[in-house]
Motif scaffolding. Structure first.
Motif, PDB file in Angstrom:
ATOM      1  N   ALA A  32     -21.285  38.064  36.942  1.00 20.07           N
ATOM      2  CA  ALA A  32     -22.468  38.646  37.589  1.00 20.07           C
ATOM      3  C   ALA A  32     -23.427  37.558  38.043  1.00 20.07           C
ATOM      4  O   ALA A  32     -23.988  37.614  39.140  1.00 20.07           O
ATOM      5  N   ALA A  33     -23.618  36.547  37.192  1.00 20.45           N
ATOM      6  CA  ALA A  33     -24.504  35.428  37.544  1.00 20.45           C
ATOM      7  C   ALA A  33     -23.974  34.677  38.763  1.00 20.45           C
ATOM      8  O   ALA A  33     -24.749  34.135  39.561  1.00 20.45           O
ATOM      9  N   LYS A  34     -22.646  34.673  38.900  1.00 21.18           N
ATOM     10  CA  LYS A  34     -22.011  34.020  40.044  1.00 21.18           C
ATOM     11  C   LYS A  34     -21.895  34.961  41.248  1.00 21.18           C
ATOM     12  O   LYS A  34     -21.265  34.615  42.246  1.00 21.18           O
ATOM     13  N   ASN A  35     -22.505  36.149  41.117  1.00 20.71           N
ATOM     14  CA  ASN A  35     -22.520  37.108  42.218  1.00 20.71           C
ATOM     15  C   ASN A  35     -21.109  37.558  42.587  1.00 20.71           C
ATOM     16  O   ASN A  35     -20.787  37.760  43.763  1.00 20.71           O
ATOM     17  N   ASN A  36     -20.261  37.699  41.567  1.00 19.05           N
ATOM     18  CA  ASN A  36     -18.861  38.074  41.759  1.00 19.05           C
ATOM     19  C   ASN A  36     -18.659  39.532  41.364  1.00 19.05           C
ATOM     20  O   ASN A  36     -18.979  39.933  40.235  1.00 19.05           O
ATOM     21  N   ILE A  37     -18.104  40.326  42.243  1.00 19.53           N
ATOM     22  CA  ILE A  37     -17.953  41.762  42.014  1.00 19.53           C
ATOM     23  C   ILE A  37     -17.047  42.092  40.827  1.00 19.53           C
ATOM     24  O   ILE A  37     -17.145  43.171  40.239  1.00 19.53           O
ATOM     25  N   TRP A  38     -16.192  41.148  40.411  1.00 15.73           N
ATOM     26  CA  TRP A  38     -15.273  41.419  39.305  1.00 15.73           C
ATOM     27  C   TRP A  38     -15.982  41.449  37.955  1.00 15.73           C
ATOM     28  O   TRP A  38     -15.346  41.669  36.918  1.00 15.73           O
ATOM     29  N   TYR A 188     -30.575  33.614  37.385  1.00 15.29           N
ATOM     30  CA  TYR A 188     -31.842  33.702  38.115  1.00 15.29           C
ATOM     31  C   TYR A 188     -31.976  32.559  39.111  1.00 15.29           C
ATOM     32  O   TYR A 188     -32.345  32.770  40.275  1.00 15.29           O
ATOM     33  N   ARG A 189     -31.648  31.359  38.648  1.00 16.94           N
ATOM     34  CA  ARG A 189     -31.736  30.187  39.535  1.00 16.94           C
ATOM     35  C   ARG A 189     -30.821  30.346  40.746  1.00 16.94           C
ATOM     36  O   ARG A 189     -31.233  30.113  41.890  1.00 16.94           O
ATOM     37  N   ASP A 190     -29.579  30.775  40.512  1.00 14.29           N
ATOM     38  CA  ASP A 190     -28.606  30.886  41.597  1.00 14.29           C
ATOM     39  C   ASP A 190     -28.939  32.020  42.556  1.00 14.29           C
ATOM     40  O   ASP A 190     -28.821  31.867  43.778  1.00 14.29           O
ATOM     41  N   TRP A 191     -29.369  33.177  42.013  1.00 13.84           N
ATOM     42  CA  TRP A 191     -29.706  34.309  42.888  1.00 13.84           C
ATOM     43  C   TRP A 191     -30.959  34.007  43.709  1.00 13.84           C
ATOM     44  O   TRP A 191     -31.049  34.419  44.862  1.00 13.84           O
ATOM     45  N   GLN A 192     -31.908  33.305  43.084  1.00 14.24           N
ATOM     46  CA  GLN A 192     -33.114  32.923  43.820  1.00 14.24           C
ATOM     47  C   GLN A 192     -32.746  31.987  44.967  1.00 14.24           C
ATOM     48  O   GLN A 192     -33.276  32.123  46.081  1.00 14.24           O
ATOM     49  N   ARG A 193     -31.832  31.081  44.724  1.00  7.67           N
ATOM     50  CA  ARG A 193     -31.357  30.165  45.769  1.00  7.67           C
ATOM     51  C   ARG A 193     -30.628  30.936  46.864  1.00  7.67           C
ATOM     52  O   ARG A 193     -30.832  30.688  48.051  1.00  7.67           O
ATOM     53  N   ASP A 194     -29.783  31.912  46.459  1.00  7.76           N
ATOM     54  CA  ASP A 194     -29.065  32.723  47.443  1.00  7.76           C
ATOM     55  C   ASP A 194     -30.041  33.497  48.321  1.00  7.76           C
ATOM     56  O   ASP A 194     -29.847  33.611  49.539  1.00  7.76           O
ATOM     57  N   TRP A 195     -31.091  34.041  47.683  1.00  2.94           N
ATOM     58  CA  TRP A 195     -32.082  34.803  48.440  1.00  2.94           C
ATOM     59  C   TRP A 195     -32.773  33.915  49.478  1.00  2.94           C
ATOM     60  O   TRP A 195     -32.970  34.313  50.627  1.00  2.94           O
TER      61      TRP A 195
END
Length: 206
Positions: A32-38, A188-195
């Motif tokens: 989930a943290a890696k934004n992976n649907i699996w 949080y760090r990775d999703w914020q960067r993705d956003w």
């Protein structure tokens, strides 16, 4: 040598159910943290096993929470799979003012009501357990909706869970939640960067 013996004794007291629940739980949060649907199928396995584990530990709020998690995990899997035609995956988003205004009082009200009910049962730590359950309810919805701030709530509540599970002698689960704290912070760090990247690309296209 004594340390080895202590570790062996400790390991013998761990159940296969908890071991599998911990492994699948770690995998689902990492993905989930890696934004992976699996992350969702692993989450479904983990929460199903924890239904039984929390029943045995008399953490009834957490047990009921797993039923909710099961439903939201199925929804999350569906929501993430229905991405916009122009995107490789569902884009992440920031929490809205309305979501914040609903979430904060909802957590307090739910915690008080459920805690007041559970204190008349054999439940362990009824108010703390209920508060953690309420925070988790909100965080899971935000995760399913791909809201960045879900990870901040998980960091906060997972720290509390580590203490609760240590007190209940669920040592593997406590260790898992300690790892969750780290993964949630990274998430949080990775999703914020993705956003930020997604919005930068959007501005360029405009």
């Amino acid at each position: 040598m004594q340390i080895v013996h202590l570790v062996q004794t400790w390991w013998q007291h761990q159940t296969l159910t908890e071991v599998v629940a911990v492994i699948t739980g770690l995998l689902c949060v990492y993905l989930a943290a890696k934004n992976n649907i699996w992350n969702w199928p692993f989450a479904i396995v983990s929460v199903t096993l924890y239904l039984y584990i929390f029943y045995e530990a008399r953490l009834f709020a957490d047990m009921g929470l797993q039923v909710y998690f099961l439903a939201v995990n199925i929804y999350g899997w569906y929501y993430w799979s229905h991405k916009p035609a122009t995107e490789n995956k569902q884009p992440v988003k920031q929490i809205s003012k309305m979501q914040t205004l609903i979430a904060a009082p909802a957590i307090l009200i739910f915690s008080f009501i459920l805690g007041s009910v559970l204190k008349y049962t054999t439940a362990s730590y009824p108010y703390i357990d209920s508060f953690c359950a309420a925070c988790s309810l909100v965080a899971q919805v935000l995760l399913a909706r791909k809201v960045v701030q879900n990870w901040l709530i998980w960091v906060f509540v997972d720290i509390i869970y580590v203490a609760v599970y240590m007190l209940k002698d669920l040592h593997l689960t406590a260790a898992m939640y300690a790892v969750y704290v780290v993964i949630a912070a990274i998430g949080y760090r990775d999703w914020q960067r993705d956003w930020k990247n997604e919005n930068s690309e959007l501005r360029v296209k405009q």
